[in-house]
Design a protein around this motif. Structure first.
Motif, PDB file in Angstrom:
ATOM      1  N   GLN A 116       0.821  -1.206   0.000  1.00 34.99           N
ATOM      2  CA  GLN A 116       0.000   0.000   0.000  1.00 34.99           C
ATOM      3  C   GLN A 116       0.860   1.264   0.000  1.00 34.99           C
ATOM      4  OE1 GLN A 116      -2.807  -0.084   3.241  1.00 34.99           O
ATOM      5  NE2 GLN A 116      -3.904  -1.865   2.436  1.00 34.99           N
ATOM      6  N   THR A 117       0.357   2.295  -0.661  1.00 35.67           N
ATOM      7  CA  THR A 117       0.958   3.623  -0.574  1.00 35.67           C
ATOM      8  C   THR A 117       0.417   4.338   0.663  1.00 35.67           C
ATOM      9  OG1 THR A 117      -0.794   4.626  -1.887  1.00 35.67           O
ATOM     10  CG2 THR A 117       1.127   3.788  -3.083  1.00 35.67           C
ATOM     11  N   SER A 118       1.024   5.466   0.977  1.00 35.91           N
ATOM     12  CA  SER A 118       0.582   6.224   2.145  1.00 35.91           C
ATOM     13  C   SER A 118      -0.861   6.690   1.990  1.00 35.91           C
ATOM     14  CB  SER A 118       1.502   7.433   2.356  1.00 35.91           C
ATOM     15  OG  SER A 118       1.052   8.229   3.433  1.00 35.91           O
ATOM     16  N   ARG A 122      -3.828   5.328   4.389  1.00 43.38           N
ATOM     17  CA  ARG A 122      -4.516   6.309   5.222  1.00 43.38           C
ATOM     18  C   ARG A 122      -6.028   6.241   5.008  1.00 43.38           C
ATOM     19  NH1 ARG A 122      -3.003  10.974   7.876  1.00 43.38           N
ATOM     20  NH2 ARG A 122      -4.641  12.553   8.048  1.00 43.38           N
ATOM     21  N   ALA A 123      -6.432   6.052   3.757  1.00 40.85           N
ATOM     22  CA  ALA A 123      -7.866   5.975   3.459  1.00 40.85           C
ATOM     23  C   ALA A 123      -8.490   4.716   4.043  1.00 40.85           C
ATOM     24  CB  ALA A 123      -8.087   6.027   1.950  1.00 40.85           C
ATOM     25  N   THR A 124      -7.805   3.598   3.960  1.00 44.42           N
ATOM     26  CA  THR A 124      -8.370   2.358   4.500  1.00 44.42           C
ATOM     27  C   THR A 124      -8.439   2.405   6.019  1.00 44.42           C
ATOM     28  OG1 THR A 124      -6.197   1.262   4.517  1.00 44.42           O
ATOM     29  CG2 THR A 124      -7.534   0.988   2.539  1.00 44.42           C
ATOM     30  N   LEU A 125      -7.395   2.917   6.655  1.00 44.61           N
ATOM     31  CA  LEU A 125      -7.371   2.981   8.112  1.00 44.61           C
ATOM     32  C   LEU A 125      -8.378   3.990   8.658  1.00 44.61           C
ATOM     33  CD1 LEU A 125      -3.504   2.869   8.645  1.00 44.61           C
ATOM     34  CD2 LEU A 125      -5.130   1.105   9.356  1.00 44.61           C
ATOM     35  N   MET A 174      -5.773   6.495  -5.838  1.00 41.53           N
ATOM     36  CA  MET A 174      -5.833   5.239  -6.585  1.00 41.53           C
ATOM     37  C   MET A 174      -4.814   5.223  -7.720  1.00 41.53           C
ATOM     38  SD  MET A 174      -7.741   2.941  -5.312  1.00 41.53           S
ATOM     39  CE  MET A 174      -7.635   1.825  -6.718  1.00 41.53           C
ATOM     40  N   ARG A 175      -4.674   6.336  -8.404  1.00 44.38           N
ATOM     41  CA  ARG A 175      -3.672   6.377  -9.469  1.00 44.38           C
ATOM     42  C   ARG A 175      -2.275   6.161  -8.890  1.00 44.38           C
ATOM     43  NH1 ARG A 175      -3.420   7.908 -14.770  1.00 44.38           N
ATOM     44  NH2 ARG A 175      -1.361   8.601 -15.497  1.00 44.38           N
ATOM     45  N   GLY A 176      -2.011   6.791  -7.753  1.00 46.92           N
ATOM     46  CA  GLY A 176      -0.724   6.584  -7.098  1.00 46.92           C
ATOM     47  C   GLY A 176      -0.531   5.144  -6.663  1.00 46.92           C
TER      48      GLY A 176
END
Length: 275
Positions: A116-118, A122-125, A174-176
């Protein structure tokens, strides 16, 4: 409220880190503000870390070791700190990740935490709970340091095509995230395969799972529920999940075709959302 005079270095790895940071800073005859200026952080942040009110990052630790001449002490300690901040039920999983020589995972709905990226993490958490979100994101991303070892584990991810389209964190995030997946295209240690919608019924319909393989210990199967993890070395379960994983990997697109599908998803779904 915790004060620096009352900090007990034996209370937790976070308290011990704060105690050592303060000791090293005072030995160097620096104020919190002076150390912060040297590290390019605020003096307030230094104070929060020293009083165990803020979790240090690996980057902070590397800079502090260099500034304070502490021979990597804080860099070593921060790994214990970050591990200790994981939910109690997940700490065993982090240990499995750190010891495994091969990790095979099937993810039905989202990108695995190790890739996962930051922004995505962050969005999932923060989907239901945004308290201490910066610290919790730092802790999750710190698990990825297993790939920086001299001999990192082989990581094999089979992910449902649906996860490419589940927009977590917005179009930019999402693109990142998909760009990050593509960055492993030439990496022999990290392999990403997509299970396409066209696969139909498949061996992973019962849900996501991980397989952890070790140099000498038995293979562990790990599944997850709400607020709980379920590792097992039961031979029948391991045999069943290993077979399921072989079928999932066979049904998934090749590494090259998976990368192409990720590119198409990124361009078709998220490309227009960015300048």
């Amino acid at each position: 409220m915790t004060t620096i005079n009352a900090l007990d270095p034996g209370a937790s790895p976070l308290d011990y880190y704060g105690y050592e940071l303060r000791r090293l800073r005072e030995t160097a005859h620096l104020t919190q503000r002076q150390l912060g200026d040297i590290l390019n952080y605020t003096g307030s942040l230094v104070g929060q870390i020293e009083t165990a009110r803020k979790i240090p990052t690996p980057e902070f630790s590397v800079r502090a070791d260099a500034a304070l001449g502490s021979d990597g002490l804080l860099t070593r300690l921060v790994q214990l700190v970050l591990r200790s901040q994981l939910p109690a039920w997940f700490q065993q999983v982090a240990e499995l990740e750190a010891r495994a020589i091969e990790i095979c995972t099937f993810q039905a709905n989202m990108i695995h935490g190790l890739l996962q990226t930051s922004g995505y993490a962050r969005a999932t958490l923060g989907a239901l709970d945004r308290t201490d979100l910066d610290d919790r994101t730092t802790v999750r991303l710190a698990r990825q340091r297993i790939f920086e070892k001299e001999e990192p584990p082989v990581f094999w991810l089979v992910i449902s095509e649906a996860a490419l389209y589940q927009e977590i964190g917005g179009g930019d995030a999402m693109r990142g995230q998909l760009t990050h997946l593509l960055s492993f295209e030439e990496d022999p240690w990290i392999n990403v395969q997509v299970l396409p919608f066209s696969a139909g019924a498949h061996a992973g319909l019962t849900g996501s799972f991980n397989l952890y393989r070790f140099a000498s210990d038995p293979t562990i199967v790990y599944t997850e529920g709400y607020g709980s993890g379920h590792p097992t070395a039961n031979p029948d379960t391991v045999k069943d999940c290993s077979l399921r994983y072989d079928h999932l990997r066979a049904a998934a697109l090749s590494l090259k075709d998976s990368a192409e599908l990720i590119r198409r998803a990124m361009e078709d779904r998220y490309g227009e959302q960015l300048a």
